[in-house]
Design a protein around this motif. Structure first.
Motif, PDB file in Angstrom:
ATOM      1  N   THR A  23      -1.789   6.282 -13.866  1.00 20.94           N
ATOM      2  CA  THR A  23      -2.580   5.443 -12.975  1.00 20.94           C
ATOM      3  C   THR A  23      -1.912   4.094 -12.763  1.00 20.94           C
ATOM      4  O   THR A  23      -1.773   3.629 -11.628  1.00 20.94           O
ATOM      5  N   LEU A  24      -1.468   3.472 -13.840  1.00 27.58           N
ATOM      6  CA  LEU A  24      -0.787   2.182 -13.741  1.00 27.58           C
ATOM      7  C   LEU A  24       0.496   2.312 -12.929  1.00 27.58           C
ATOM      8  O   LEU A  24       0.773   1.490 -12.055  1.00 27.58           O
ATOM      9  N   GLY A  25       1.282   3.338 -13.205  1.00 25.84           N
ATOM     10  CA  GLY A  25       2.516   3.555 -12.463  1.00 25.84           C
ATOM     11  C   GLY A  25       2.272   3.767 -10.988  1.00 25.84           C
ATOM     12  O   GLY A  25       2.996   3.233 -10.137  1.00 25.84           O
ATOM     13  N   THR A  26       1.261   4.533 -10.658  1.00 29.97           N
ATOM     14  CA  THR A  26       0.920   4.782  -9.261  1.00 29.97           C
ATOM     15  C   THR A  26       0.540   3.484  -8.558  1.00 29.97           C
ATOM     16  O   THR A  26       0.978   3.224  -7.437  1.00 29.97           O
ATOM     17  N   ARG A  27      -0.236   2.665  -9.218  1.00 28.36           N
ATOM     18  CA  ARG A  27      -0.624   1.373  -8.628  1.00 28.36           C
ATOM     19  C   ARG A  27       0.578   0.466  -8.429  1.00 28.36           C
ATOM     20  O   ARG A  27       0.688  -0.237  -7.426  1.00 28.36           O
ATOM     21  N   ARG A  28       1.512   0.476  -9.386  1.00 28.66           N
ATOM     22  CA  ARG A  28       2.704  -0.371  -9.255  1.00 28.66           C
ATOM     23  C   ARG A  28       3.582   0.094  -8.101  1.00 28.66           C
ATOM     24  O   ARG A  28       4.090  -0.725  -7.338  1.00 28.66           O
ATOM     25  N   SER A  31       2.128  -0.876  -4.848  1.00 28.07           N
ATOM     26  CA  SER A  31       2.281  -2.293  -4.532  1.00 28.07           C
ATOM     27  C   SER A  31       3.734  -2.658  -4.212  1.00 28.07           C
ATOM     28  O   SER A  31       4.028  -3.809  -3.937  1.00 28.07           O
ATOM     29  N   GLY A  32       4.633  -1.661  -4.269  1.00 32.29           N
ATOM     30  CA  GLY A  32       6.006  -1.893  -3.854  1.00 32.29           C
ATOM     31  C   GLY A  32       7.046  -1.873  -4.952  1.00 32.29           C
ATOM     32  O   GLY A  32       8.240  -1.988  -4.685  1.00 32.29           O
ATOM     33  N   ASP A  33       6.639  -1.719  -6.206  1.00 30.33           N
ATOM     34  CA  ASP A  33       7.596  -1.696  -7.314  1.00 30.33           C
ATOM     35  C   ASP A  33       8.103  -0.274  -7.526  1.00 30.33           C
ATOM     36  O   ASP A  33       7.551   0.485  -8.309  1.00 30.33           O
ATOM     37  N   LEU A  34       9.176   0.068  -6.810  1.00 38.29           N
ATOM     38  CA  LEU A  34       9.706   1.428  -6.894  1.00 38.29           C
ATOM     39  C   LEU A  34      10.597   1.649  -8.106  1.00 38.29           C
ATOM     40  O   LEU A  34      11.119   2.742  -8.311  1.00 38.29           O
ATOM     41  N   ASN A  54       8.293  10.231 -11.654  1.00 30.87           N
ATOM     42  CA  ASN A  54       9.539   9.484 -11.759  1.00 30.87           C
ATOM     43  C   ASN A  54      10.558   9.956 -10.723  1.00 30.87           C
ATOM     44  O   ASN A  54      11.247   9.142 -10.104  1.00 30.87           O
ATOM     45  N   ASP A  55      10.643  11.270 -10.525  1.00 35.79           N
ATOM     46  CA  ASP A  55      11.549  11.815  -9.501  1.00 35.79           C
ATOM     47  C   ASP A  55      11.144  11.332  -8.111  1.00 35.79           C
ATOM     48  O   ASP A  55      11.986  10.948  -7.306  1.00 35.79           O
ATOM     49  N   MET A  56       9.841  11.355  -7.828  1.00 37.20           N
ATOM     50  CA  MET A  56       9.346  10.917  -6.529  1.00 37.20           C
ATOM     51  C   MET A  56       9.679   9.450  -6.279  1.00 37.20           C
ATOM     52  O   MET A  56      10.192   9.094  -5.214  1.00 37.20           O
ATOM     53  N   ALA A  57       9.411   8.598  -7.262  1.00 40.81           N
ATOM     54  CA  ALA A  57       9.678   7.167  -7.095  1.00 40.81           C
ATOM     55  C   ALA A  57      11.166   6.928  -6.868  1.00 40.81           C
ATOM     56  O   ALA A  57      11.552   6.115  -6.021  1.00 40.81           O
ATOM     57  N   SER A  58      12.005   7.666  -7.578  1.00 45.07           N
ATOM     58  CA  SER A  58      13.448   7.538  -7.412  1.00 45.07           C
ATOM     59  C   SER A  58      13.883   7.987  -6.016  1.00 45.07           C
ATOM     60  O   SER A  58      14.720   7.328  -5.374  1.00 45.07           O
ATOM     61  N   GLN A  59      13.333   9.073  -5.533  1.00 45.45           N
ATOM     62  CA  GLN A  59      13.674   9.573  -4.195  1.00 45.45           C
ATOM     63  C   GLN A  59      13.203   8.617  -3.103  1.00 45.45           C
ATOM     64  O   GLN A  59      13.916   8.380  -2.123  1.00 45.45           O
ATOM     65  N   VAL A  60      12.027   8.061  -3.258  1.00 44.25           N
ATOM     66  CA  VAL A  60      11.531   7.085  -2.281  1.00 44.25           C
ATOM     67  C   VAL A  60      12.444   5.865  -2.260  1.00 44.25           C
ATOM     68  O   VAL A  60      12.821   5.367  -1.192  1.00 44.25           O
TER      69      VAL A  60
END
Length: 79
Positions: A23-28, A31-34, A54-60
């Motif tokens: 939940t915290l990671g999703t919110r971050r 808010s733009g913190d990839l 983690n894979d999704m955030a890295s790909q984005v």
């Protein structure tokens, strides 16, 4: 009573903490913190979800970098 405490501890360790981290990671990320990553502490479903997050955030982050480079290239290309 001991069984109840054991169940509480297990649910907290195996479910509540990983879900709170997701939940915290999703919110971050929202808010733009990839650069946010979720600690992967298990191999069960929540661990798999953390890895996928983690894979999704890295790909984005990679796609945004590609788009930013494309925009820079378009600005310097003579017309």
């Amino acid at each position: 009573m001991v069984t109840g405490l054991l169940l509480w501890w297990l649910s907290r360790r195996l479910i509540i903490k990983p879900v709170a981290a997701l939940t915290l990671g999703t919110r971050r990320v929202a808010s733009g913190d990839l650069t946010t990553t979720i600690p992967v502490s298990s191999g069960h479903e929540l661990g798999e979800l953390a890895r996928a997050f983690n894979d999704m955030a890295s790909q984005v982050q990679a796609r945004i970098a590609e788009l930013e480079q494309l925009a820079r290239d378009l600005r310097v290309t003579p017309r």
